[in-house]
Scaffold this motif. Structure first.
Motif, PDB file in Angstrom:
ATOM      1  N   ARG A  26       0.854  -1.194   0.000  1.00 12.44           N
ATOM      2  CA  ARG A  26       0.000   0.000   0.000  1.00 12.44           C
ATOM      3  C   ARG A  26       0.885   1.237   0.000  1.00 12.44           C
ATOM      4  NH1 ARG A  26      -5.145  -0.559   2.703  1.00 12.44           N
ATOM      5  NH2 ARG A  26      -5.072   1.686   2.538  1.00 12.44           N
ATOM      6  N   LYS A  32       1.236   4.918   7.778  1.00 12.48           N
ATOM      7  CA  LYS A  32       0.295   4.437   8.791  1.00 12.48           C
ATOM      8  C   LYS A  32       1.023   3.659   9.879  1.00 12.48           C
ATOM      9  CE  LYS A  32      -3.977   4.410   6.056  1.00 12.48           C
ATOM     10  NZ  LYS A  32      -4.974   3.614   5.293  1.00 12.48           N
ATOM     11  N   TYR A  39      -4.723  11.470   9.873  1.00 13.88           N
ATOM     12  CA  TYR A  39      -6.162  11.193   9.907  1.00 13.88           C
ATOM     13  C   TYR A  39      -6.910  12.494  10.156  1.00 13.88           C
ATOM     14  CZ  TYR A  39      -4.894   6.306  10.073  1.00 13.88           C
ATOM     15  OH  TYR A  39      -4.379   5.087   9.745  1.00 13.88           O
ATOM     16  N   VAL A 274      -8.834   8.469   6.713  1.00 11.07           N
ATOM     17  CA  VAL A 274     -10.104   7.884   7.154  1.00 11.07           C
ATOM     18  C   VAL A 274      -9.820   6.633   7.993  1.00 11.07           C
ATOM     19  CG1 VAL A 274     -12.331   6.980   6.420  1.00 11.07           C
ATOM     20  CG2 VAL A 274     -11.164   8.702   5.016  1.00 11.07           C
ATOM     21  N   PHE A 278     -17.209   1.506   6.584  1.00  9.39           N
ATOM     22  CA  PHE A 278     -18.188   0.407   6.641  1.00  9.39           C
ATOM     23  C   PHE A 278     -19.622   0.889   6.502  1.00  9.39           C
ATOM     24  CE2 PHE A 278     -14.666  -0.427   9.734  1.00  9.39           C
ATOM     25  CZ  PHE A 278     -13.888  -1.189   8.874  1.00  9.39           C
ATOM     26  N   VAL A 528     -10.724   4.342   2.331  1.00  6.20           N
ATOM     27  CA  VAL A 528     -11.208   4.201   3.704  1.00  6.20           C
ATOM     28  C   VAL A 528     -10.509   3.051   4.424  1.00  6.20           C
ATOM     29  CG1 VAL A 528     -13.455   5.206   3.164  1.00  6.20           C
ATOM     30  CG2 VAL A 528     -13.142   2.736   2.961  1.00  6.20           C
ATOM     31  N   GLY A 529      -9.475   2.515   3.779  1.00  3.47           N
ATOM     32  CA  GLY A 529      -8.745   1.386   4.336  1.00  3.47           C
ATOM     33  C   GLY A 529      -8.757   0.182   3.420  1.00  3.47           C
ATOM     34  N   GLN A 698      -3.482 -10.058  -1.765  1.00  5.14           N
ATOM     35  CA  GLN A 698      -3.349  -9.825  -0.320  1.00  5.14           C
ATOM     36  C   GLN A 698      -4.473  -8.924   0.205  1.00  5.14           C
ATOM     37  OE1 GLN A 698      -0.379  -7.006   1.252  1.00  5.14           O
ATOM     38  NE2 GLN A 698       0.607  -8.787   2.183  1.00  5.14           N
ATOM     39  N   GLY A 706     -11.761  -9.575   6.938  1.00  3.13           N
ATOM     40  CA  GLY A 706     -12.360  -8.493   7.719  1.00  3.13           C
ATOM     41  C   GLY A 706     -13.876  -8.535   7.673  1.00  3.13           C
TER      42      GLY A 706
ATOM     43  N   PHE B  97       4.395  -5.215   9.406  1.00  6.81           N
ATOM     44  CA  PHE B  97       2.976  -4.866   9.275  1.00  6.81           C
ATOM     45  C   PHE B  97       2.659  -4.446   7.841  1.00  6.81           C
ATOM     46  CE2 PHE B  97       0.129  -4.432  13.058  1.00  6.81           C
ATOM     47  CZ  PHE B  97       0.892  -5.188  13.919  1.00  6.81           C
ATOM     48  N   VAL B  98       3.528  -3.663   7.243  1.00  7.11           N
ATOM     49  CA  VAL B  98       3.289  -3.213   5.870  1.00  7.11           C
ATOM     50  C   VAL B  98       3.428  -4.392   4.912  1.00  7.11           C
ATOM     51  CG1 VAL B  98       3.999  -1.611   4.068  1.00  7.11           C
ATOM     52  CG2 VAL B  98       4.128  -0.911   6.464  1.00  7.11           C
ATOM     53  N   GLY B 101       0.461  -7.092   4.990  1.00  4.50           N
ATOM     54  CA  GLY B 101      -0.914  -6.674   4.709  1.00  4.50           C
ATOM     55  C   GLY B 101      -1.730  -6.444   5.975  1.00  4.50           C
ATOM     56  N   VAL B 103      -2.084  -3.743   7.535  1.00  2.76           N
ATOM     57  CA  VAL B 103      -2.557  -2.357   7.605  1.00  2.76           C
ATOM     58  C   VAL B 103      -3.685  -2.157   6.599  1.00  2.76           C
ATOM     59  CG1 VAL B 103      -1.929   0.066   7.322  1.00  2.76           C
ATOM     60  CG2 VAL B 103      -0.248  -1.556   8.235  1.00  2.76           C
ATOM     61  N   GLN B 104      -4.861  -1.786   7.093  1.00  2.39           N
ATOM     62  CA  GLN B 104      -5.914  -1.335   6.168  1.00  2.39           C
ATOM     63  C   GLN B 104      -6.198   0.139   6.452  1.00  2.39           C
ATOM     64  OE1 GLN B 104      -9.325  -3.855   5.324  1.00  2.39           O
ATOM     65  NE2 GLN B 104      -8.120  -5.713   5.584  1.00  2.39           N
ATOM     66  N   CYS B 105      -7.227   0.435   7.242  1.00  2.00           N
ATOM     67  CA  CYS B 105      -7.435   1.855   7.542  1.00  2.00           C
ATOM     68  C   CYS B 105      -6.289   2.397   8.372  1.00  2.00           C
ATOM     69  CB  CYS B 105      -8.790   2.097   8.199  1.00  2.00           C
ATOM     70  SG  CYS B 105      -8.814   2.138  10.008  1.00  2.00           S
ATOM     71  N   GLY B 106      -5.685   1.531   9.173  1.00  2.00           N
ATOM     72  CA  GLY B 106      -4.461   1.902   9.868  1.00  2.00           C
ATOM     73  C   GLY B 106      -4.646   2.599  11.195  1.00  2.00           C
ATOM     74  N   PHE B 107      -5.884   2.831  11.590  1.00  2.00           N
ATOM     75  CA  PHE B 107      -6.103   3.588  12.825  1.00  2.00           C
ATOM     76  C   PHE B 107      -5.636   2.807  14.053  1.00  2.00           C
ATOM     77  CE2 PHE B 107      -8.457   6.393  15.744  1.00  2.00           C
ATOM     78  CZ  PHE B 107      -8.286   7.611  15.114  1.00  2.00           C
ATOM     79  N   THR B 109      -3.212   0.644  13.884  1.00  2.00           N
ATOM     80  CA  THR B 109      -1.851   0.182  13.628  1.00  2.00           C
ATOM     81  C   THR B 109      -0.821   0.722  14.629  1.00  2.00           C
ATOM     82  OG1 THR B 109      -2.417  -0.059  11.294  1.00  2.00           O
ATOM     83  CG2 THR B 109      -0.081  -0.058  11.847  1.00  2.00           C
ATOM     84  N   CYS B 145      -9.017  -4.235  16.204  1.00  2.00           N
ATOM     85  CA  CYS B 145      -8.907  -3.870  14.793  1.00  2.00           C
ATOM     86  C   CYS B 145     -10.252  -4.188  14.162  1.00  2.00           C
ATOM     87  CB  CYS B 145      -7.805  -4.661  14.095  1.00  2.00           C
ATOM     88  SG  CYS B 145      -7.843  -4.503  12.289  1.00  2.00           S
ATOM     89  N   ARG B 146     -10.793  -3.265  13.370  1.00  2.00           N
ATOM     90  CA  ARG B 146     -12.101  -3.489  12.770  1.00  2.00           C
ATOM     91  C   ARG B 146     -12.001  -3.907  11.307  1.00  2.00           C
ATOM     92  NH1 ARG B 146     -16.965  -5.335  14.176  1.00  2.00           N
ATOM     93  NH2 ARG B 146     -18.696  -3.916  13.731  1.00  2.00           N
ATOM     94  N   CYS B 147     -10.833  -3.765  10.707  1.00  2.00           N
ATOM     95  CA  CYS B 147     -10.727  -3.986   9.256  1.00  2.00           C
ATOM     96  C   CYS B 147     -10.265  -5.386   8.872  1.00  2.00           C
ATOM     97  CB  CYS B 147      -9.750  -2.997   8.636  1.00  2.00           C
ATOM     98  SG  CYS B 147     -10.208  -1.265   8.739  1.00  2.00           S
ATOM     99  N   THR B 148      -9.285  -5.922   9.563  1.00  4.72           N
ATOM    100  CA  THR B 148      -8.511  -7.026   8.981  1.00  4.72           C
ATOM    101  C   THR B 148      -8.988  -8.412   9.356  1.00  4.72           C
ATOM    102  OG1 THR B 148      -6.976  -7.141  10.848  1.00  4.72           O
ATOM    103  CG2 THR B 148      -6.413  -5.635   9.033  1.00  4.72           C
TER     104      THR B 148
END
Lengths: 804, 171
Positions: A26, A32, A39, A274, A278, A528-529, A698, A706, B97-98, B101, B103-107, B109, B145-148
């Motif tokens: 990414r 991040k 953010y 962000v 969701f 948004v992720g 990935q 998720g 982490f990078v 994979g 990391v998505q939104c990363g908040f 992280t 974590c809410r994304c992964t």
């Protein structure tokens, strides 16, 4: 993760590194991981003020008066604004403008914004809010969604005549939308209740097995980790610049500008970092408030909700009440199905009409059923507003129809997977709206593959307590623990439906920088992720054959990209980027021809951009891109990408090709249940999904895992509990989302059966796993316990059979 | 009030701190260190995890005054900046982490990176074995974590620990 992949590769125009199909990093990943990524809550300016929101303490009350004089006297307070200070339109809304910027007349949910404050410190703002006096006349809450749908004497949430009426949504009373669907024997009887009942009775007599049941889905929260936040900065031209975490910059702009009484070009938005979305960022939260305060004070204003405020600051997944009936032949062939689904939209419409459109059209799921009667209702109540969340109406229905499939299988003595295969849709099938599935839908194969996935190992006699229900609490050493297995399958529409032209725009620029070709891609699409920011770069690399791609920040200086929702951005913005690249490529070919770099008689079809060169299929490298562009030539093209048109469902029989594309995921869950304490541990949650074409293996796995986890949460723990209109658990202490200990390793089996209508053949992938994981987990718990479990989330007392 | 403490090796002083402020607020809003994230303010999500005198803690649960004279290390203190303004040199955990994979939104992280860093330091960092998945999951149980769905986070921590073990550096 193990990925077994059935690849059906379509031709690529380039083999440039890190293109489509690879898993490059990414571009925002490093920032991040170091904490440097900005953010929306991280923004800071020297002279900024803090915004804060005073919210209604009542779910339903008339506002008799607001007195702000005490608040204005607090030192450090620079502005206190109410509905009287809204410069333009007093109401806004995603598609239906029914929500006040700041409440006037009455409040319709607990937590509705009534006044906003700007001050030098968050604590100053909080103290000022304590000094705002609002006189309320408390009204009876409208809390019962079934009554709101059907009782003509139910009090109205919105007074009659207060809002325009949409006839095609069959709006009346508290109904935001009623969508009926009638097929087969019900078609001719549509709208005539007595005839419909007679048709149903005849069908019942023909059926060898009938299962009828009620189901309930609780209110789920998106629970993104980065709360609502942003900063509005007043501009010298009288406009405002807003840095904001959102899912769709342009739909925000379209709602903010009229409320501020400004033309859209005076309200400029830039996407700030962000922290997840969701669906919860589809609606506005603090956007207009921050802009109002910034324009009023002449200073930058920053809002950051805390977690409790966030629970009141965005819409949630609609809770649903469902009544299903299925009839089948002895061999399992489905004969008919009926469904009444009522989704509670709360105080304001938000996305409720569209959610009803999905819940009705996909209400029976991916099964061939010749006779169907569906009535889907979305209603106003004085409960917290509900709108978009990943899965969007299809999640609720999926829990119901999959539970029905298991009940029916049990009643007929059939294997639940076999029953599903017997009635499975495939390419060429028609869903209940009459729309043909005109792309691959290998449902039967997916079910067989899910069944064939390796099972997790049996529980050991002396298992590590951390692997048992109750986990590190050590509540069992294995006694009373029973294993269960369950399956779920779900059908989701992808992209916006029902006539909505949710196009996307992309601008791509190609130039030579320091002797190297460099591409810049600019869209307004919200990252948004999910990783769209990676995918855009991959597409440009593949299409233009350049390795260096710069992704421009998303803002409103380029056309709309549509929303980062409905699993649509790879399709729509990916499609737009690809189209803009094709235009850039054509321009480069023309440029090269003009400079004599292309031999006479060479068609464009023989040309490509690969590895930084202009290449001819017959003659090889014709020129280096860097040389072609060395004189400073910049090639830039902007393109809008539209998906094929869709239709509204007709308001009486619910027929119409309303959807762009369909996605499907199949889950198999394995659980261990402590049958004495009602605790569940999910041992495995494995998925089979057809994504048409994998763009980034990935990131795709990240979406599936998720999404599956959010479905696990709905199955076992996640519910916003509302008592008398009040959220009683607005915190992460009381609203539980799955932790790393609640979540099993997840095996993924990805199929690639391309959709001929979609860019690269891809199929949106983010939502389908969120549908099927919930019923799969609940089915596994039923398998372990024998309980009916007609409500999610399943609570320990449900497992133990304790009446509430 | 005035609060003085050490952050990432530097002595800092924050002036005019309101006594109700948390260490997290002081870091983010007064010291220009927004890497630690505010997601729940209740110590439930772990997004604001920092080292506090060498022990990981939620900065939202520490009153600013409690930081007086203490040592704090934030996510910003894990990577090393290059003197010429080039890319930062990432810690093994950040790099993993990078790469994995995670990391998505990363908040989440930054908090996860600090907590995982602590696990790696306590295990392979002291010559111990690479932690197993159960140990990794237990160590990260306080970070949401809410994304992964967490699978790639476990992968990342395992990868970081393996790389650390392979590089053989014990401190």
């Amino acid at each position: 993760m193990t990925a077994t992949t059935a690849r059906t590769l379509t031709g690529l125009s380039s083999t440039t590194a890190d293109g489509v199909g690879a898993s490059p990093r990414r571009p925002d990943g490093t920032l991040k991981a170091t904490g440097e990524f900005a953010y929306s809550s991280d923004l800071w300016m020297e002279d900024m003020l803090w915004g804060a929101t005073l919210r209604s303490p009542h779910p339903h009350a008339r506002i008799l008066g607001i007195d702000i004089t005490g608040a204005l006297k607090v030192p450090g307070v620079e502005a206190v604004l109410t509905h009287e200070d809204v410069p333009g339109a007093k109401r806004y809304g995603l598609e239906y403008r029914d929500q006040p910027v700041l409440a006037y007349g009455k409040v319709r949910y607990k937590g509705e914004p009534v006044a906003v404050v700007a001050a030098d410190h968050p604590e100053t703002a909080r103290r000022a809010m304590e000094r705002i006096r609002v006189d309320y006349e408390v009204l009876e809450p409208v809390g019962d969604a079934r009554r709101a749908a059907h009782d003509p004497h139910c009090p109205l949430v919105h007074d009659e005549g207060g809002l325009p009426v949409r006839e095609d949504y069959r709006q009346s009373g508290n109904r935001v939308r009623h969508q009926p669907i009638r097929t087969g024997g019900f078609t001719g009887a549509a709208g005539d209740t007595d005839r419909e009942r007679r048709v149903l009775e005849e069908l019942r007599e023909q059926a060898d097995a009938v299962v009828a049941a009620e189901y309930e889905v609780g209110m789920q929260d998106q629970a993104f980790l980065g709360p609502e936040s942003g900063m509005a900065v007043p501009a010298e031209d009288g406009g405002v610049d807003l840095y904001i975490a959102t899912q769709w910059l342009h739909v925000d702009q379209r709602q903010i500008a009229p409320a501020l009484g400004l033309p859209e070009d005076k309200v400029r938005l830039t996407l700030a970092g962000v922290g997840g979305a969701f669906g919860a960022r589809e609606d506005l939260s603090m956007q207009i408030h921050a802009c109002m305060l910034a324009l009023h004070t002449g200073k930058p204003v920053k809002f950051v909700y805390n977690r409790e405020e966030s629970f009141h600051g965005h819409v949630h997944r609609h809770p649903a009440l469902m009544r299903f009936e299925h009839g089948a032949r002895a061999d399992g062939t489905l004969l008919y199905a009926t469904l009444e689904i009522i989704v509670d939209g709360g105080a304001y419409a938000s996305a409720t009409p569209a959610v009803v459109g999905v819940a009705s059209s996909l209400g029976i799921g991916p099964y061939e059923v010749p006779n169907v009667l569906v009535d889907a209702y979305g209603v106003y109540t004085t409960n917290p507003p509900c709108g978009a969340m990943r899965g969007f109406g299809a999640v609720q229905a999926c829990f119901g129809y999959e539970s029905q499939m298991d009940r029916l299988a049990e009643k007929l003595g059939l294997d639940p997977v076999e029953l599903r295969i017997r009635n499975a849709m495939a390419q060429g099938s028609r869903i209940i709206t009459g729309q043909e599935v005109d792309a691959p839908l290998p449902m039967a194969e997916m079910l067989r593959r899910a069944r064939a996935l390796p099972m997790p190992s049996e529980r050991l006699e002396r298992a590590d307590p951390r692997t048992l229900p109750g986990g590190v609490s050590g509540t069992t050493r294995g006694e009373g623990v029973v294993r269960g297995v369950g399956y779920g399958v779900g059908l989701k529409n992808l992209c916006f439906s029902e006539g909505f032209d949710d196009y996307s725009t992309a601008r791509v620029r190609l130039e030579a920088v320091a002797g190297e070709p460099v591409a810049l891609v600019h869209t307004a699409a919200a990252e948004v992720g999910q990783g769209l920011v990676t995918v855009k770069g991959q597409i440009v690399r593949t299409e233009l054959g350049v390795e260096t791609v710069v992704v421009h920040p998303a803002d409103t200086r380029v056309g709309s990209a549509g929303s980062s929702s409905a699993s649509r951005q790879s399709y729509m913005t990916g499609g737009a980027v690809r189209q803009a690249c094709a235009a850039v490529r054509a321009a480069v070919f023309a440029l090269a021809r003009g400079r004599g770099a292309v031999p006479e008689g060479t068609a464009d079809a023989d040309l490509s951009l690969t590895g930084g060169n202009l290449v001819s299929a017959s003659a090889g490298v014709l020129a280096a891109l860097a040389d072609l562009l060395a004189d400073g030539t910049v090639v830039e093209e902007t393109r809008e990408f539209h998906h094929r048109p869709t239709e509204m469902l007709d308001p009486t029989r619910g027929q119409g090709a309303s959807h762009v594309q369909f996605g499907m995921c199949v889950h198999r869950a394995v659980v261990d249940v402590d049958t004495e304490l009602g605790l569940v541990r999910v041992v495995a949650l494995d998925a089979v999904q057809d994504v048409g074409r994998v763009l980034h293996p990935q990131q795709l796995a990240g979406q599936i895992q998720g999404g599956s986890t959010q479905g696990l949460g709905l199955a076992l723990m996640e519910e916003i509990q509302v008592r008398d209109g009040e959220i009683v658990n607005p915190s992460f202490t009381d609203y539980l989302i799955p932790t790393i200990l609640d979540t099993p390793p997840m095996r993924i089996d990805v199929l690639e059966r391309p959709d001929p209508h979609a860019p690269y053949g891809l199929r949106g992938a983010g939502e389908p796993p969120t549908l099927s994981s919930t019923p799969a987990v609940v089915a596994a718990v039923r398998d372990a316990t024998g309980r009916a479990l007609a409500r999610v989330p399943v609570r320990p007392e449900d497992i133990l059979g304790i009446e509430r | 009030m005035r609060v003085s403490f050490n952050v990432n090796g530097a002595d800092v002083t924050a002036e005019d701190v309101w006594p109700g402020e948390s260490l997290l607020y002081v870091l983010r809003e007064r010291l220009g260190l927004p890497g630690s994230k505010n997601a729940c303010e209740q110590g439930e999500c772990g997004s604001c995890t920092v080292y506090f005198d060498g022990v990981t803690a939620c900065a939202c649960m520490i009153a600013a005054g409690q930081a007086q004279g203490r040592r704090v290390r934030t996510v910003e203190g894990l990577s090393q900046g290059s003197e010429r303004g080039g890319p930062r040199r990432l810690d093994d955990v950040q790099e993993a982490f990078v790469a994995a994979g995670a990391v998505q939104c990363g908040f989440c992280t930054p908090g996860l990176v600090v907590q995982a860093h602590d696990l790696v330091e306590r295990t392979v960092g002291r010559g111990g074995p690479v932690p197993g998945d159960a140990e990794i999951r237990e160590a990260l149980a306080g970070n949401l974590c809410r994304c992964t769905g967490y699978g790639m986070i476990v992968d990342a921590v395992r990868l970081a620990a393996e790389r650390r073990a392979a590089s053989g550096s014990g401190a």
